[in-house]
Design a protein around this motif. Structure first.
Motif, PDB file in Angstrom:
ATOM      1  N   PRO A   1       0.940  -1.278   0.006  1.00  0.00           N
ATOM      2  CA  PRO A   1      -0.052  -0.005  -0.007  1.00  0.00           C
ATOM      3  C   PRO A   1       0.913   1.287  -0.055  1.00  0.00           C
ATOM      4  CG  PRO A   1       0.021  -1.131   2.150  1.00  0.00           C
ATOM      5  CD  PRO A   1       0.789  -2.010   1.262  1.00  0.00           C
ATOM      6  N   GLY A   2       2.109   1.331   0.350  1.00  0.00           N
ATOM      7  CA  GLY A   2       2.772   2.397   0.269  1.00  0.00           C
ATOM      8  C   GLY A   2       2.550   3.494   1.512  1.00  0.00           C
ATOM      9  N   VAL A   3       1.787   2.837   2.462  1.00  0.00           N
ATOM     10  CA  VAL A   3       1.415   3.881   3.663  1.00  0.00           C
ATOM     11  C   VAL A   3       2.404   3.904   4.756  1.00  0.00           C
ATOM     12  CG1 VAL A   3      -0.262   4.283   5.250  1.00  0.00           C
ATOM     13  CG2 VAL A   3      -0.999   3.630   2.876  1.00  0.00           C
ATOM     14  N   ASP A   4       3.202   4.934   5.051  1.00  0.00           N
ATOM     15  CA  ASP A   4       4.134   4.828   5.831  1.00  0.00           C
ATOM     16  C   ASP A   4       3.829   5.446   7.465  1.00  0.00           C
ATOM     17  OD1 ASP A   4       6.372   3.409   4.273  1.00  0.00           O
ATOM     18  OD2 ASP A   4       6.645   5.661   3.457  1.00  0.00           O
ATOM     19  N   ASP A   5       2.650   6.319   7.385  1.00  0.00           N
ATOM     20  CA  ASP A   5       2.304   6.837   8.373  1.00  0.00           C
ATOM     21  C   ASP A   5       1.251   5.937   9.130  1.00  0.00           C
ATOM     22  OD1 ASP A   5       0.439   8.475  10.085  1.00  0.00           O
ATOM     23  OD2 ASP A   5       0.809  10.200   8.768  1.00  0.00           O
ATOM     24  N   ALA A   6       1.476   5.648  10.291  1.00  0.00           N
ATOM     25  CA  ALA A   6       0.731   4.687  11.149  1.00  0.00           C
ATOM     26  C   ALA A   6      -0.830   5.243  11.350  1.00  0.00           C
ATOM     27  CB  ALA A   6       1.283   4.403  12.386  1.00  0.00           C
ATOM     28  N   VAL A   7      -0.788   6.614  11.484  1.00  0.00           N
ATOM     29  CA  VAL A   7      -1.909   7.355  12.028  1.00  0.00           C
ATOM     30  C   VAL A   7      -2.878   7.101  10.429  1.00  0.00           C
ATOM     31  CG1 VAL A   7      -3.238   9.435  12.071  1.00  0.00           C
ATOM     32  CG2 VAL A   7      -1.284   8.919  13.443  1.00  0.00           C
TER      33      VAL A   7
ATOM     34  N   ASN B   1      -3.946   3.460  10.206  1.00  0.00           N
ATOM     35  CA  ASN B   1      -5.093   2.953  11.155  1.00  0.00           C
ATOM     36  C   ASN B   1      -6.393   3.604  10.750  1.00  0.00           C
ATOM     37  OD1 ASN B   1      -6.083   1.631  13.475  1.00  0.00           O
ATOM     38  ND2 ASN B   1      -6.413   3.926  14.391  1.00  0.00           N
ATOM     39  N   ALA B   2      -6.322   4.974  10.265  1.00  0.00           N
ATOM     40  CA  ALA B   2      -7.749   5.621   9.750  1.00  0.00           C
ATOM     41  C   ALA B   2      -8.260   4.854   8.534  1.00  0.00           C
ATOM     42  CB  ALA B   2      -7.434   6.988   9.440  1.00  0.00           C
TER      43      ALA B   2
ATOM     44  N   ASN C   1      -7.865   1.432   7.763  1.00  0.00           N
ATOM     45  CA  ASN C   1      -8.469   0.377   8.282  1.00  0.00           C
ATOM     46  C   ASN C   1      -9.787   0.616   8.896  1.00  0.00           C
ATOM     47  OD1 ASN C   1      -6.725  -2.238   8.165  1.00  0.00           O
ATOM     48  ND2 ASN C   1      -5.114  -0.543   8.477  1.00  0.00           N
ATOM     49  N   ASN C   2      -9.904   1.579   9.667  1.00  0.00           N
ATOM     50  CA  ASN C   2     -11.284   2.022  10.271  1.00  0.00           C
ATOM     51  C   ASN C   2     -12.067   2.345   9.047  1.00  0.00           C
ATOM     52  OD1 ASN C   2     -10.449   1.833  13.124  1.00  0.00           O
ATOM     53  ND2 ASN C   2      -9.990   3.959  13.180  1.00  0.00           N
ATOM     54  N   LEU C   3     -11.865   3.152   7.958  1.00  0.00           N
ATOM     55  CA  LEU C   3     -12.577   3.616   7.100  1.00  0.00           C
ATOM     56  C   LEU C   3     -13.053   2.382   6.163  1.00  0.00           C
ATOM     57  CD1 LEU C   3     -14.093   6.250   6.075  1.00  0.00           C
ATOM     58  CD2 LEU C   3     -12.050   6.544   4.876  1.00  0.00           C
ATOM     59  N   ALA C   4     -12.240   1.554   6.055  1.00  0.00           N
ATOM     60  CA  ALA C   4     -12.473   0.392   5.197  1.00  0.00           C
ATOM     61  C   ALA C   4     -13.676  -0.413   5.852  1.00  0.00           C
ATOM     62  CB  ALA C   4     -11.422  -0.740   5.077  1.00  0.00           C
ATOM     63  N   GLY C   5     -13.893  -0.511   7.044  1.00  0.00           N
ATOM     64  CA  GLY C   5     -14.943  -1.148   7.642  1.00  0.00           C
ATOM     65  C   GLY C   5     -16.124  -0.209   7.885  1.00  0.00           C
ATOM     66  N   ALA C   6     -16.262   0.867   7.416  1.00  0.00           N
ATOM     67  CA  ALA C   6     -17.337   2.074   7.623  1.00  0.00           C
ATOM     68  C   ALA C   6     -18.775   1.201   7.061  1.00  0.00           C
ATOM     69  CB  ALA C   6     -17.357   3.001   6.552  1.00  0.00           C
ATOM     70  N   ASP C   7     -18.698   0.290   6.187  1.00  0.00           N
ATOM     71  CA  ASP C   7     -19.965  -0.492   5.481  1.00  0.00           C
ATOM     72  C   ASP C   7     -20.114  -1.902   6.204  1.00  0.00           C
ATOM     73  OD1 ASP C   7     -17.833  -1.604   4.379  1.00  0.00           O
ATOM     74  OD2 ASP C   7     -18.761  -1.622   2.293  1.00  0.00           O
TER      75      ASP C   7
ATOM     76  N   TRP D   1     -13.266   8.391  15.189  1.00  0.00           N
ATOM     77  CA  TRP D   1     -11.987   7.935  13.981  1.00  0.00           C
ATOM     78  C   TRP D   1     -11.477   9.347  13.609  1.00  0.00           C
ATOM     79  CZ3 TRP D   1     -15.109   4.299  10.431  1.00  0.00           C
ATOM     80  CH2 TRP D   1     -15.303   2.987  11.013  1.00  0.00           C
ATOM     81  N   LEU D   2     -12.288  10.356  13.465  1.00  0.00           N
ATOM     82  CA  LEU D   2     -11.771  11.629  12.776  1.00  0.00           C
ATOM     83  C   LEU D   2     -11.037  12.244  14.160  1.00  0.00           C
ATOM     84  CD1 LEU D   2     -11.986  13.904  10.700  1.00  0.00           C
ATOM     85  CD2 LEU D   2     -14.101  14.660  11.506  1.00  0.00           C
ATOM     86  N   ASP D   3     -11.414  12.284  15.422  1.00  0.00           N
ATOM     87  CA  ASP D   3     -10.828  12.675  16.475  1.00  0.00           C
ATOM     88  C   ASP D   3      -9.360  11.801  16.493  1.00  0.00           C
ATOM     89  OD1 ASP D   3     -12.986  14.646  16.998  1.00  0.00           O
ATOM     90  OD2 ASP D   3     -13.432  13.513  18.632  1.00  0.00           O
ATOM     91  N   GLU D   4      -9.285  10.577  16.499  1.00  0.00           N
ATOM     92  CA  GLU D   4      -8.180  10.102  16.594  1.00  0.00           C
ATOM     93  C   GLU D   4      -7.335  10.603  15.430  1.00  0.00           C
ATOM     94  OE1 GLU D   4      -7.126   5.326  15.671  1.00  0.00           O
ATOM     95  OE2 GLU D   4      -8.666   5.652  17.336  1.00  0.00           O
TER      96      GLU D   4
END
Length: 87
Positions: free
Chosen positions: A44-50, A53-54, A56-62, A80-83
């Motif tokens: 995925p090329g994502v290096d930022d843990a925040v 995490n966001a 992964n959260n958003l992927a489960g929104a449905d 999730w937005l606050d986090e």
């Protein structure tokens, strides 16, 4: 290939998706599909843990639930937005 063609999203990109989801500008399905581009990628090329995490959260929104229509509600999206914002 299952590698994502686009660059990984920034924190601002995630914030936009979450705000749009909370405000009803995009559907749960659209938000989850957008995040799954990276969550399901082999690299995925994502290096930022925040960001990761966001995503992964958003992927489960449905995600469906057994006792109510969806597993997550607006209160979860706001958390999730606050986090993401470090609050």
């Amino acid at each position: 290939t299952d590698r994502v063609a686009s660059l990984p999203p920034s924190r601002a990109d995630l914030e936009t998706q979450l705000v749009d989801l909370i405000e009803g500008a995009i559907s749960r399905d659209a938000a989850a599909a957008w995040a799954m581009q990276w969550v399901s990628a082999s690299d995925p090329g994502v290096d930022d843990a925040v960001v990761w995490n966001a995503l992964n959260n958003l992927a489960g929104a449905d995600a469906m639930s057994t006792d109510r229509p969806y597993l997550y509600e607006e209160i979860d999206f706001r958390a999730w937005l606050d986090e993401l914002r470090g609050q």
